[in-house]
Design an enzyme around this catalytic site. Sequence first.
Site, PDB file in Angstrom:
ATOM      1  N   VAL A   1     -58.706 -25.026 -26.344  1.00 22.11           N
ATOM      2  CA  VAL A   1     -59.263 -25.744 -27.492  1.00 22.11           C
ATOM      3  C   VAL A   1     -59.238 -27.249 -27.236  1.00 22.11           C
ATOM      4  CG1 VAL A   1     -59.085 -26.141 -29.969  1.00 22.11           C
ATOM      5  CG2 VAL A   1     -58.530 -23.893 -29.031  1.00 22.11           C
ATOM      6  N   ASP A   2     -58.161 -27.742 -26.671  1.00 16.71           N
ATOM      7  CA  ASP A   2     -58.096 -29.161 -26.320  1.00 16.71           C
ATOM      8  C   ASP A   2     -59.186 -29.527 -25.319  1.00 16.71           C
ATOM      9  OD1 ASP A   2     -56.021 -30.013 -27.935  1.00 16.71           O
ATOM     10  OD2 ASP A   2     -54.472 -29.646 -26.448  1.00 16.71           O
ATOM     11  N   VAL A   3     -59.397 -28.664 -24.334  1.00 19.44           N
ATOM     12  CA  VAL A   3     -60.430 -28.930 -23.330  1.00 19.44           C
ATOM     13  C   VAL A   3     -61.811 -28.955 -23.980  1.00 19.44           C
ATOM     14  CG1 VAL A   3     -61.540 -28.067 -21.240  1.00 19.44           C
ATOM     15  CG2 VAL A   3     -59.055 -27.992 -21.444  1.00 19.44           C
TER      16      VAL A   3
ATOM     17  N   GLY B   1     -62.185 -32.105 -25.994  1.00 20.46           N
ATOM     18  CA  GLY B   1     -62.387 -33.252 -25.110  1.00 20.46           C
ATOM     19  C   GLY B   1     -63.805 -33.332 -24.588  1.00 20.46           C
TER      20      GLY B   1
END
Length: 353
Positions: free
Chosen positions: A163-165, A168
């Site tokens: 999810v962070d990727v 980003g």
Amino acid sequence: MGALDGILVADFSRVLAGPIATMTLGDLGADVVKVERPGAGDDTRAWGPPFAADGRSTYFLSVNRNKRGLRLDLGTADGQREALRLAQAADVLVENFAPGTMERFGLGYGQIDNPRLVYASVTGFGRQHHSPGYDFLVQAVGGLMSITGDPDGAPTKVGVALVDVLAGQQLTAGVLAALYARERNGRGQRVEVDLLSSLLAGLVNQASAHLNAGVVPQRMGNRHPSIAPYETLRASDGDFALAVGNDRQFAELSTVLGLAGDDRFATNAGRVAHRGALLEAIEAVTLRQPKAHWIEALTGAGVPCGPVNTVAEGIALAQRLGLAPVVEVDGARSVASPIRLSETPVTYRLPPP
């Protein structure tokens, strides 16, 4: 000269979603200044093991190349004053503090006298909600864990902070769009991305199944909800991956395996409806030979398949294919950018600060 040569990025982000976006901007040629608190720095500097041979966190090294470092205590008047000077000179500001934090530092959107500034923020659940946005939590509440894992097993997170990727990458796209708009109208703007929305957008066909057909997707292990056979298969010495995406590929699979014609499997819809019988018929054959035999035979017939590799084997595969997946700058190794530009290629100029 990089595509973003001359663009100054004030990077107030930490951990993953913000830093992977600013690293991408740096790879594309931007001058990224990473602001970190004295004594501790980015949280991921302490995340380990594993650590590199020189003691640095491998997590931190993964998303912080092509950045200069600036140590500032934003809790002090001097630190806030220096941070404001940086923001007033910057083309892009990236931050992922809890909502309201940058405002307390005098660095909120609208508090900076820089009308050309692209002000980019990542939050967990939107600017109006102050709950911490951790990737694992969002995977749980956003539904990703509910469709990941074996049908009879527990809901499972993806093996990386996906999810962070995703967030980003969405943030990078938003920043680039805002810079392009600025070229036409001369004005910066606010760019906002939140983890939950990024996850929901990343659910693509699974979310569409719910929105348009009333389906609530469930865990299916390695199977695909809409394609068959599209899963791991058993051979005599272990599993291999098979990805049959159309009827032509299934015909080639049937020829290689010597499967008898069966009207139930003539179309993809039929194969999905009878996937249990289909798998039984296929594995009755594949279990007779080792996986290397089937991978060679099926690949030769144009049927997409391959081994279930480790991360090390995946990197080695990319190396054999000539994709140059690893870069090293002053002893810090990281995975290369996947972006290929013919006129303004990415560059690797600085190690993590």
